[in-house]
Design a protein around this motif. Structure first.
Motif, PDB file in Angstrom:
ATOM      1  N   VAL A 138      60.568  51.604  22.381  1.00  0.00           N
ATOM      2  CA  VAL A 138      59.279  52.219  22.755  1.00  0.00           C
ATOM      3  C   VAL A 138      59.339  53.229  23.572  1.00  0.00           C
ATOM      4  O   VAL A 138      58.805  54.419  23.632  1.00  0.00           O
ATOM      5  N   ARG A 139      60.065  52.922  24.793  1.00  0.00           N
ATOM      6  CA  ARG A 139      60.184  53.888  26.075  1.00  0.00           C
ATOM      7  C   ARG A 139      59.018  54.249  26.492  1.00  0.00           C
ATOM      8  O   ARG A 139      58.021  53.683  26.716  1.00  0.00           O
ATOM      9  N   GLY A 140      58.855  55.784  26.867  1.00  0.00           N
ATOM     10  CA  GLY A 140      57.914  56.213  27.453  1.00  0.00           C
ATOM     11  C   GLY A 140      56.654  56.938  26.532  1.00  0.00           C
ATOM     12  O   GLY A 140      55.709  57.290  26.735  1.00  0.00           O
ATOM     13  N   ALA A 141      57.090  56.380  25.237  1.00  0.00           N
ATOM     14  CA  ALA A 141      55.942  57.141  24.237  1.00  0.00           C
ATOM     15  C   ALA A 141      54.601  56.706  24.323  1.00  0.00           C
ATOM     16  O   ALA A 141      53.617  57.872  24.250  1.00  0.00           O
ATOM     17  N   PRO A 142      54.068  55.380  24.827  1.00  0.00           N
ATOM     18  CA  PRO A 142      52.718  55.142  24.607  1.00  0.00           C
ATOM     19  C   PRO A 142      51.994  55.909  25.982  1.00  0.00           C
ATOM     20  O   PRO A 142      50.928  56.761  25.665  1.00  0.00           O
ATOM     21  N   VAL A 143      52.756  56.049  27.016  1.00  0.00           N
ATOM     22  CA  VAL A 143      52.031  56.593  28.313  1.00  0.00           C
ATOM     23  C   VAL A 143      51.902  58.214  27.955  1.00  0.00           C
ATOM     24  O   VAL A 143      50.931  59.031  28.429  1.00  0.00           O
ATOM     25  N   ASN A 144      53.113  58.907  27.215  1.00  0.00           N
ATOM     26  CA  ASN A 144      53.217  60.335  26.898  1.00  0.00           C
ATOM     27  C   ASN A 144      51.937  60.760  26.186  1.00  0.00           C
ATOM     28  O   ASN A 144      51.225  61.437  26.458  1.00  0.00           O
ATOM     29  N   THR A 145      52.012  59.837  24.903  1.00  0.00           N
ATOM     30  CA  THR A 145      50.923  60.283  24.176  1.00  0.00           C
ATOM     31  C   THR A 145      49.567  59.932  24.685  1.00  0.00           C
ATOM     32  O   THR A 145      48.442  60.724  24.051  1.00  0.00           O
ATOM     33  N   LEU A 146      49.137  59.170  25.493  1.00  0.00           N
ATOM     34  CA  LEU A 146      47.800  59.055  25.921  1.00  0.00           C
ATOM     35  C   LEU A 146      47.519  59.553  27.202  1.00  0.00           C
ATOM     36  O   LEU A 146      46.225  59.869  27.656  1.00  0.00           O
ATOM     37  N   ASN A 147      48.496  60.341  27.822  1.00  0.00           N
ATOM     38  CA  ASN A 147      48.103  61.185  29.029  1.00  0.00           C
ATOM     39  C   ASN A 147      48.434  62.473  29.078  1.00  0.00           C
ATOM     40  O   ASN A 147      48.175  63.407  30.024  1.00  0.00           O
ATOM     41  N   ASN A 148      49.244  62.973  28.174  1.00  0.00           N
ATOM     42  CA  ASN A 148      49.508  64.444  28.145  1.00  0.00           C
ATOM     43  C   ASN A 148      49.895  64.866  26.745  1.00  0.00           C
ATOM     44  O   ASN A 148      49.936  64.047  25.690  1.00  0.00           O
ATOM     45  N   PRO A 149      49.860  66.195  26.424  1.00  0.00           N
ATOM     46  CA  PRO A 149      50.216  66.625  24.965  1.00  0.00           C
ATOM     47  C   PRO A 149      51.254  66.162  24.552  1.00  0.00           C
ATOM     48  O   PRO A 149      52.341  66.454  25.444  1.00  0.00           O
ATOM     49  N   ARG A 186      40.550  60.181  25.641  1.00  0.00           N
ATOM     50  CA  ARG A 186      40.211  61.243  26.606  1.00  0.00           C
ATOM     51  C   ARG A 186      41.268  62.241  26.677  1.00  0.00           C
ATOM     52  O   ARG A 186      40.935  63.634  26.694  1.00  0.00           O
ATOM     53  N   TYR A 187      42.538  61.918  26.769  1.00  0.00           N
ATOM     54  CA  TYR A 187      43.473  62.962  27.156  1.00  0.00           C
ATOM     55  C   TYR A 187      44.636  63.098  25.954  1.00  0.00           C
ATOM     56  O   TYR A 187      45.528  63.787  26.073  1.00  0.00           O
ATOM     57  N   HIS A 188      44.475  62.449  24.873  1.00  0.00           N
ATOM     58  CA  HIS A 188      45.354  62.244  23.649  1.00  0.00           C
ATOM     59  C   HIS A 188      45.364  63.810  23.101  1.00  0.00           C
ATOM     60  O   HIS A 188      44.024  64.009  22.566  1.00  0.00           O
ATOM     61  N   ARG A 189      46.515  64.155  22.632  1.00  0.00           N
ATOM     62  CA  ARG A 189      46.448  65.305  21.803  1.00  0.00           C
ATOM     63  C   ARG A 189      47.807  65.546  21.246  1.00  0.00           C
ATOM     64  O   ARG A 189      48.749  65.457  22.081  1.00  0.00           O
ATOM     65  N   ILE A 190      47.952  65.969  20.099  1.00  0.00           N
ATOM     66  CA  ILE A 190      49.165  66.158  19.224  1.00  0.00           C
ATOM     67  C   ILE A 190      49.042  67.530  18.702  1.00  0.00           C
ATOM     68  O   ILE A 190      48.623  67.953  17.603  1.00  0.00           O
ATOM     69  N   PRO A 191      49.720  68.431  19.556  1.00  0.00           N
ATOM     70  CA  PRO A 191      49.384  69.818  19.157  1.00  0.00           C
ATOM     71  C   PRO A 191      50.134  70.417  17.691  1.00  0.00           C
ATOM     72  O   PRO A 191      49.579  71.115  17.003  1.00  0.00           O
ATOM     73  N   ARG A 192      51.403  69.702  17.523  1.00  0.00           N
ATOM     74  CA  ARG A 192      52.112  70.333  16.291  1.00  0.00           C
ATOM     75  C   ARG A 192      53.362  69.425  15.976  1.00  0.00           C
ATOM     76  O   ARG A 192      53.923  68.810  17.029  1.00  0.00           O
TER      77      ARG A 192
END
Length: 270
Positions: A138-149, A186-192
Motif C-alpha cells: 500500500v505504501r503512501g497511497a491512502p495518505v496521498n489520495t486523502l490529503n492531496n490531488p 474534504r481534500y480527496h480529488r483524482i484529476p485525471r
C-alpha cells in the motif's frame, strides 16, 4: 461538467484518422502521453509535483518549463531541483510529509489495478488471504489520495488493469471516500488518469470514470474493449482527441528534457 451517457448506449463515433509515421513535426504516441500528463499540473502554482514513471516525469518537467513555472520538482530523495536537475533546496522526508498532509503536492502514481471510481491497487493480486501475486504494498497511497490531488499513469492499458473492482484498495477512490464520510472527502480529488490509449477523468454525476479523450490512432471502441467496466462517454458518444503538443513543447521534449528518446521505451510508437 459534461452530461454523461453509458457505454451501453454508445453509437461508435467515426474512427480518428490513423496516425502517420512520426516525423520532425508529427508527435509520437509517447509525446501525446507526455503532454496529457503535463496538463495534470497546468496552472498548479507552487506545489510539489511527484511524478512516478518516465513519461510523467517528462510531463512534469515540461509543465514547469511552460505553463506551470512555479512547480517544485525533487530528485526523489532529499532535494528540490531546478530545470537542469541542479539542487535548489533541502527537502528531507519529514518536510515532504508535511507537504503531503497539507495538500501542497500533486502526485501521479502508477496502478496495477484501477476501477471505475478510481480505487487503485498496488498491493496484491487475488484474495488477500492467499494472493496470487504480491506487489509493492500500500505504501503512501491512502495518505496521498486523502490529503492531496492524485492522478494516475498506466503505460499499458488493458482489462487486467482497468478492472470492475480492485482486489485491494491502496489508493482511495471516490466511492470509498464517500463511504468514509466528510473527513475523507474534504481534500480527496483524482484529476485525471492517463494511459497509452487515452485520457480519463471523473467529471460525472456519480464520479465514475469518463473517457475524456483518445490519442490519435486510437478508436473509442478500442478503449472500451480494453477496459473491464463500462466507461462513461461525453453526450452523443463523440470523444475528442488528446491535444497535440505545440511546436515548442515538441522541441523541449525532444531536445531538452528527453533527448535520448527514453519515453518511446515506455510507450512504443503506434
Amino acid at each position: 461538467m459534461w452530461p454523461a451517457t453509458s457505454a451501453a448506449t454508445h453509437t461508435p463515433a467515426p474512427a480518428p484518422a490513423t496516425a502517420t509515421t512520426p516525423g520532425p513535426t508529427t508527435p509520437t504516441r509517447a509525446e501525446y502521453c507526455v503532454v496529457a500528463c503535463a496538463d495534470a499540473w497546468r496552472d498548479s502554482g507552487e506545489i510539489l509535483a511527484s511524478p512516478m514513471g518516465l513519461v510523467p516525469s517528462v510531463g512534469a518537467r515540461l509543465a514547469k518549463r511552460t505553463f506551470s513555472p512555479d512547480l517544485l520538482l525533487t530528485d526523489g530523495e532529499a532535494m528540490t531541483v531546478g530545470l537542469g536537475g541542479e539542487p535548489e533546496g533541502w527537502l528531507p522526508y519529514r518536510r515532504h510529509l508535511t507537504m503531503v498532509t497539507g495538500g501542497r503536492r500533486h502526485v501521479m502514481m502508477g496502478a496495477s489495478q484501477i476501477d471505475r471510481h478510481g480505487n487503485q491497487n498496488i498491493s496484491c493480486i487475488g484474495d488477500w488471504d492467499r494472493p496470487d501475486r504480491q506487489l509493492l504494498g500500500v505504501r503512501g497511497a491512502p495518505v496521498n489520495t486523502l490529503n492531496n490531488p492524485v492522478s494516475y499513469w498506466v503505460p499499458k492499458h488493458s482489462a487486467r488493469v482497468f478492472v470492475e473492482k480492485v482486489d485491494m484498495i491502496s489508493g482511495v477512490g471516490y466511492d470509498s471516500a464517500a463511504a468514509a464520510g466528510p473527513s475523507a472527502t474534504r481534500y480527496h480529488r483524482i484529476p485525471r488518469v492517463v494511459s497509452n490509449l487515452g485520457v480519463f477523468d471523473f467529471e460525472t454525476p456519480d464520479r465514475s470514470m469518463r473517457l475524456a479523450s483518445v490519442h490519435p490512432g486510437v478508436t473509442v471502441d478500442e478503449v472500451i474493449a480494453a477496459t473491464g467496466f463500462p466507461l462513461v462517454l461525453p453526450e452523443g458518444g463523440e470523444v475528442p482527441q488528446t491535444r497535440e503538443p505545440t511546436p515548442e513543447e515538441l522541441r523541449l521534449i525532444r531536445e531538452v528534457i528527453d533527448p535520448k528518446g527514453l519515453r518511446d521505451r515506455e510507450v512504443r510508437p503506434a
